[in-house]
Design a protein around this motif. Structure first.
Motif, PDB file in Angstrom:
ATOM      1  N   ALA A 285      18.288  59.163 -17.432  1.00  0.00           N
ATOM      2  CA  ALA A 285      17.973  59.730 -18.539  1.00  0.00           C
ATOM      3  C   ALA A 285      19.215  60.442 -19.258  1.00  0.00           C
ATOM      4  CB  ALA A 285      17.011  60.998 -18.354  1.00  0.00           C
ATOM      5  N   ALA A 286      20.110  60.948 -18.128  1.00  0.00           N
ATOM      6  CA  ALA A 286      21.364  61.536 -18.983  1.00  0.00           C
ATOM      7  C   ALA A 286      22.202  60.256 -19.556  1.00  0.00           C
ATOM      8  CB  ALA A 286      22.052  61.737 -17.867  1.00  0.00           C
ATOM      9  N   ALA A 287      22.065  59.004 -18.820  1.00  0.00           N
ATOM     10  CA  ALA A 287      22.792  57.952 -19.280  1.00  0.00           C
ATOM     11  C   ALA A 287      22.424  57.623 -20.609  1.00  0.00           C
ATOM     12  CB  ALA A 287      22.878  56.586 -18.525  1.00  0.00           C
ATOM     13  N   ARG A 288      21.221  57.497 -20.878  1.00  0.00           N
ATOM     14  CA  ARG A 288      20.844  57.144 -22.293  1.00  0.00           C
ATOM     15  C   ARG A 288      21.117  58.154 -23.336  1.00  0.00           C
ATOM     16  NH1 ARG A 288      16.360  53.125 -22.617  1.00  0.00           N
ATOM     17  NH2 ARG A 288      17.922  51.284 -22.201  1.00  0.00           N
ATOM     18  N   LEU A 289      20.928  59.271 -22.945  1.00  0.00           N
ATOM     19  CA  LEU A 289      21.003  60.529 -23.903  1.00  0.00           C
ATOM     20  C   LEU A 289      22.536  60.757 -24.246  1.00  0.00           C
ATOM     21  CD1 LEU A 289      18.123  63.099 -22.559  1.00  0.00           C
ATOM     22  CD2 LEU A 289      18.157  61.495 -24.563  1.00  0.00           C
ATOM     23  N   GLY A 290      23.259  60.424 -23.301  1.00  0.00           N
ATOM     24  CA  GLY A 290      24.651  60.210 -23.504  1.00  0.00           C
ATOM     25  C   GLY A 290      25.044  59.281 -24.313  1.00  0.00           C
ATOM     26  N   GLU A 291      24.618  58.091 -24.130  1.00  0.00           N
ATOM     27  CA  GLU A 291      24.672  57.037 -25.231  1.00  0.00           C
ATOM     28  C   GLU A 291      24.535  57.543 -26.758  1.00  0.00           C
ATOM     29  OE1 GLU A 291      23.831  52.892 -22.905  1.00  0.00           O
ATOM     30  OE2 GLU A 291      22.261  53.994 -24.031  1.00  0.00           O
ATOM     31  N   ALA A 292      23.542  58.509 -27.022  1.00  0.00           N
ATOM     32  CA  ALA A 292      23.217  58.710 -28.206  1.00  0.00           C
ATOM     33  C   ALA A 292      23.895  60.085 -28.584  1.00  0.00           C
ATOM     34  CB  ALA A 292      21.678  59.113 -28.008  1.00  0.00           C
ATOM     35  N   GLY A 293      24.949  60.576 -27.904  1.00  0.00           N
ATOM     36  CA  GLY A 293      25.653  61.466 -28.062  1.00  0.00           C
ATOM     37  C   GLY A 293      25.196  63.072 -27.815  1.00  0.00           C
ATOM     38  N   LEU A 294      24.074  63.049 -27.325  1.00  0.00           N
ATOM     39  CA  LEU A 294      23.652  64.527 -27.053  1.00  0.00           C
ATOM     40  C   LEU A 294      24.283  65.068 -25.907  1.00  0.00           C
ATOM     41  CD1 LEU A 294      21.070  63.567 -28.566  1.00  0.00           C
ATOM     42  CD2 LEU A 294      19.619  64.378 -26.924  1.00  0.00           C
ATOM     43  N   ASP A 295      24.153  66.434 -26.087  1.00  0.00           N
ATOM     44  CA  ASP A 295      24.811  67.529 -25.250  1.00  0.00           C
ATOM     45  C   ASP A 295      23.673  67.574 -23.948  1.00  0.00           C
ATOM     46  OD1 ASP A 295      27.198  68.346 -25.895  1.00  0.00           O
ATOM     47  OD2 ASP A 295      26.466  69.701 -27.485  1.00  0.00           O
ATOM     48  N   VAL A 296      24.120  67.210 -22.815  1.00  0.00           N
ATOM     49  CA  VAL A 296      23.133  67.152 -21.704  1.00  0.00           C
ATOM     50  C   VAL A 296      23.801  67.851 -20.458  1.00  0.00           C
ATOM     51  CG1 VAL A 296      21.925  65.572 -20.086  1.00  0.00           C
ATOM     52  CG2 VAL A 296      22.368  64.709 -22.379  1.00  0.00           C
ATOM     53  N   ASP A 297      23.045  68.652 -19.991  1.00  0.00           N
ATOM     54  CA  ASP A 297      23.492  69.190 -18.618  1.00  0.00           C
ATOM     55  C   ASP A 297      22.388  68.826 -17.813  1.00  0.00           C
ATOM     56  OD1 ASP A 297      25.593  71.253 -19.164  1.00  0.00           O
ATOM     57  OD2 ASP A 297      24.347  71.697 -20.936  1.00  0.00           O
ATOM     58  N   ILE A 298      23.041  68.152 -16.507  1.00  0.00           N
ATOM     59  CA  ILE A 298      22.200  67.887 -15.439  1.00  0.00           C
ATOM     60  C   ILE A 298      22.593  68.773 -14.334  1.00  0.00           C
ATOM     61  CG2 ILE A 298      21.502  66.133 -13.657  1.00  0.00           C
ATOM     62  CD1 ILE A 298      23.209  64.002 -15.270  1.00  0.00           C
ATOM     63  N   HIS A 299      21.346  69.422 -13.841  1.00  0.00           N
ATOM     64  CA  HIS A 299      21.397  70.339 -12.684  1.00  0.00           C
ATOM     65  C   HIS A 299      20.785  69.676 -11.368  1.00  0.00           C
ATOM     66  CE1 HIS A 299      22.582  73.988 -15.046  1.00  0.00           C
ATOM     67  NE2 HIS A 299      22.088  73.298 -15.879  1.00  0.00           N
ATOM     68  N   GLU A 300      21.628  69.478 -10.476  1.00  0.00           N
ATOM     69  CA  GLU A 300      21.401  69.149  -9.180  1.00  0.00           C
ATOM     70  C   GLU A 300      21.397  69.900  -8.064  1.00  0.00           C
ATOM     71  OE1 GLU A 300      19.718  66.174  -7.604  1.00  0.00           O
ATOM     72  OE2 GLU A 300      20.218  67.303  -6.089  1.00  0.00           O
ATOM     73  N   ALA A 301      20.402  70.013  -7.309  1.00  0.00           N
ATOM     74  CA  ALA A 301      20.445  71.226  -6.267  1.00  0.00           C
ATOM     75  C   ALA A 301      21.401  70.825  -5.163  1.00  0.00           C
ATOM     76  CB  ALA A 301      18.890  71.409  -5.594  1.00  0.00           C
ATOM     77  N   ARG A 302      21.479  69.796  -4.909  1.00  0.00           N
ATOM     78  CA  ARG A 302      22.524  69.214  -3.613  1.00  0.00           C
ATOM     79  C   ARG A 302      24.002  68.882  -4.089  1.00  0.00           C
ATOM     80  NH1 ARG A 302      19.056  65.130   0.180  1.00  0.00           N
ATOM     81  NH2 ARG A 302      18.851  64.067  -1.616  1.00  0.00           N
ATOM     82  N   PRO A 303      24.743  68.951  -3.123  1.00  0.00           N
ATOM     83  CA  PRO A 303      26.336  68.849  -3.463  1.00  0.00           C
ATOM     84  C   PRO A 303      26.561  67.522  -3.833  1.00  0.00           C
ATOM     85  CG  PRO A 303      26.099  69.313  -1.167  1.00  0.00           C
ATOM     86  CD  PRO A 303      24.631  69.409  -1.602  1.00  0.00           C
ATOM     87  N   PHE A 304      25.521  66.499  -3.874  1.00  0.00           N
ATOM     88  CA  PHE A 304      25.920  65.148  -4.280  1.00  0.00           C
ATOM     89  C   PHE A 304      24.618  64.607  -5.221  1.00  0.00           C
ATOM     90  CE2 PHE A 304      24.221  65.574  -0.105  1.00  0.00           C
ATOM     91  CZ  PHE A 304      22.911  64.635   0.008  1.00  0.00           C
ATOM     92  N   LEU A 305      24.849  63.370  -5.853  1.00  0.00           N
ATOM     93  CA  LEU A 305      23.974  62.924  -6.810  1.00  0.00           C
ATOM     94  C   LEU A 305      23.235  61.562  -6.007  1.00  0.00           C
ATOM     95  CD1 LEU A 305      26.307  61.895  -9.721  1.00  0.00           C
ATOM     96  CD2 LEU A 305      24.411  63.979  -9.582  1.00  0.00           C
ATOM     97  N   GLY A 306      22.175  61.421  -6.543  1.00  0.00           N
ATOM     98  CA  GLY A 306      21.378  60.107  -5.785  1.00  0.00           C
ATOM     99  C   GLY A 306      20.045  60.254  -5.506  1.00  0.00           C
ATOM    100  N   GLY A 307      19.807  61.764  -5.136  1.00  0.00           N
ATOM    101  CA  GLY A 307      18.375  62.274  -4.625  1.00  0.00           C
ATOM    102  C   GLY A 307      18.229  61.410  -3.310  1.00  0.00           C
ATOM    103  N   ARG A 308      16.894  60.745  -3.234  1.00  0.00           N
ATOM    104  CA  ARG A 308      16.643  60.067  -2.209  1.00  0.00           C
ATOM    105  C   ARG A 308      17.549  58.814  -1.902  1.00  0.00           C
ATOM    106  NH1 ARG A 308      10.535  59.737  -3.894  1.00  0.00           N
ATOM    107  NH2 ARG A 308      11.409  60.735  -5.685  1.00  0.00           N
ATOM    108  N   ALA A 309      18.014  57.917  -3.094  1.00  0.00           N
ATOM    109  CA  ALA A 309      18.891  57.061  -2.863  1.00  0.00           C
ATOM    110  C   ALA A 309      20.396  57.300  -2.744  1.00  0.00           C
ATOM    111  CB  ALA A 309      18.632  55.961  -4.114  1.00  0.00           C
TER     112      ALA A 309
END
Ligand SMILES: Cc1cc2nc3c(=O)[nH]c(=O)nc-3n(C[C@H](O)[C@H](O)[C@H](O)COP(=O)(O)OP(=O)(O)OC[C@H]3O[C@@H](n4cnc5c(N)ncnc54)[C@H](O)[C@@H]3O)c2cc1C
Length: 433
Positions: free
Chosen positions: A13-37
């Motif tokens: 979602a962030a990649a798509r919205l970033g392409e459209a130039g939107l201001d996006v803040d992603i909050h991830e609870a863990r200290p790394f990205l990727g969730g289950r993957a």
């Protein structure tokens, strides 16, 4: 714009919205990205500790949106596709799924007809069922029956189920044919095996999973996308003016706590988890020449070579073994590998690590498809993403990316409906004036 969850759904979602130039803040609870993957340090407190993947993650060539996402991250070339899939049984029987230069669905016919684990009656039933897959997969009532029911209705033999249909569907849906809905199972076979000549090819990341997300950390989604790691969001109140739009990209069992006023508790209760067990085994040497193998007749369903003597075994729909002690699970896996690969008999197991993901995916039982929500909620500024939402795909990386793209499209549509242009936030009328 605030996204909660830095798994594939939130990142897409962030990649798509970033392409459209939107201001996006992603909050991830863990200290790394990727969730289950994701991949992480075996010993989190030790910065030099070895990194391991949270189980093997593979995709098929038909996972077009996931590959699109990897292209946006600049990492598509780190996915190595295998056009020959190896099926190996105890005693070392080896079959291969490969394609001939014929149009789909004939491209796999020769490899299926050559399978040594199947007799002629089994092969005939296999081809007849595959023909039925392409006719059947769009019918709504398919979600009322299990895949096992569907196979029986179409005359699949017990051996073809055990040797082919079950191993494929258990790993694709993380559910047994006796419990899984026929609808997503037929989608998997329809798109994965029959979609095109190459759609069945299996993509395996050539790098640890976290390396696939490092470009995202380095700002690949554009200057307007900011990542906040170790940032657990306790609740989303869509009426709060802290952000104009929100996307919840957390798993199904987290969303009610995150958005207490969502009002979909009844719907969410229908989702039940299904576990996956990853068995990491370090031998003193390689135990087979195969880089991967589907093990057709044992507890461990897949084995992947991770380099040197390191192998990763996977057991999906693993409710039968999650209560067993890790040492016993590893011991049984080694015994199975020694019955399957002669070289494993001489190899010494140096160490092992068993990771039980109790809530790996939702269980794709009959009747569930109609309860998977789309991106819209009762709040006009709150959208849902996650592999459990309605994407037409099972709970997979492809499903997660599709859900993120769907949520991003819904946000962009909402912005346009307010008379603004997504890439500037300015009123549409003043744009270009
Ligand atoms: C062991 C295992 C093996 C698998 N194998 C495969 C495979 O081979 N191929 C395949 O396609 N799929 C596979 N899957 C499924 C795949 O991993 C998932 O479908 C996909 O990664 C889900 O992505 P997601 O973004 O929807 O959810 P998640 O990856 O769960 O991401 C959600 C994120 O939200 C974060 N979060 C939760 N609550 C909060 C909060 N309050 N505040 C901030 N952040 C929060 C979590 O920390 C997490 O990072 C496997 C899954 C498992 C567990």
């Amino acid at each position: 714009m605030k996204i909660v969850g830095g798994g594939l759904a939130g990142l897409a979602a962030a990649a798509r919205l970033g392409e459209a130039g939107l201001d996006v803040d992603i909050h991830e609870a863990r200290p790394f990205l990727g969730g289950r993957a994701a991949s992480y340090r075996l010993t989190p407190s030790d910065p030099d500790s070895e990194h391991i993947d949270n189980c093997q993650h593979v995709l098929l060539r038909c996972c077009t949106e996931l590959m699109d996402f990897y292209r946006k991250c600049g990492v598509a070339d780190r996915i190595v596709f295998q056009s020959t899939l190896h099926l190996v049984g105890r005693g070392g029987t080896h079959d291969a799924l490969f394609r001939d230069p014929l149009p789909a669905p004939l491209h796999l016919a020769r490899s299926l007809l050559q399978m040594r684990g199947l007799g002629w009656k089994d092969k005939f039933s296999l081809l007849r069922c595959l023909a039925a897959v392409s006719r059947a997969r769009k019918r709504d009532d398919l979600d009322d029956i299990t895949f096992a029911d569907w196979l029986r209705q179409h005359g699949a033999t017990a051996r073809s189920i055990a040797h082919f249909w079950r191993p494929v569907i258990v790993s694709a849906l993380n559910e047994e044919p006796e419990r899984a809905s026929a609808l997503p199972a037929l989608q998997v076979f329809g798109e994965g095996l029959l979609g095109s000549r190459t759609s069945y090819e299996m993509g395996v990341p050539a790098v640890p999973l976290d390396e696939l997300y490092s470009p995202a950390l380095a700002g690949q989604f554009g200057p307007s996308v900011r990542l906040h790691l170790g940032s657990k969001v306790t609740a989303i109140d869509p009426r709060d003016q802290a952000a104009d739009f929100y996307i919840s990209a957390v798993p199904f069992d987290r969303v009610a706590a995150l958005v207490p006023e969502l009002g979909v508790e009844d719907q969410l209760q229908r989702f039940q988890p299904s576990p996956i067990v990853g068995i990491h085994l370090w031998f003193d040497r390689p135990i087979t020449e195969f880089g991967h193998a589907m093990l057709v007749d044992g507890e461990v369903q897949w084995i992947f070579h991770k380099g040197g003597g390191y192998y990763l075994g996977v057991v999906s729909a693993a409710r039968g073994l999650v209560r067993d002690p890790p040492a016993e699970i590893a011991q049984r896996a080694v015994a199975q590998l020694r019955e399957t690969f002669p070289r494993a008999r001489e190899a010494e197991l140096r160490r092992s690590r068993v990771i039980k993901e109790m809530r790996a995916t939702y269980s794709a039982v009959p009747g569930l498809e109609r309860w998977r929500p789309g991106p819209h909620t009762r709040f006009p500024n709150l959208f849902l993403a996650g592999d459990w939402t309605d994407t037409g795909w099972p709970a997979t990386m492809e499903g997660a990316v599709r859900s993120g793209y769907n949520a991003a499209a819904a946000v962009l549509a909402a912005i346009r409906s307010q008379g603004r242009e997504p890439d500037t936030g300015e009123p549409a009328a003043s744009k270009g004036a």
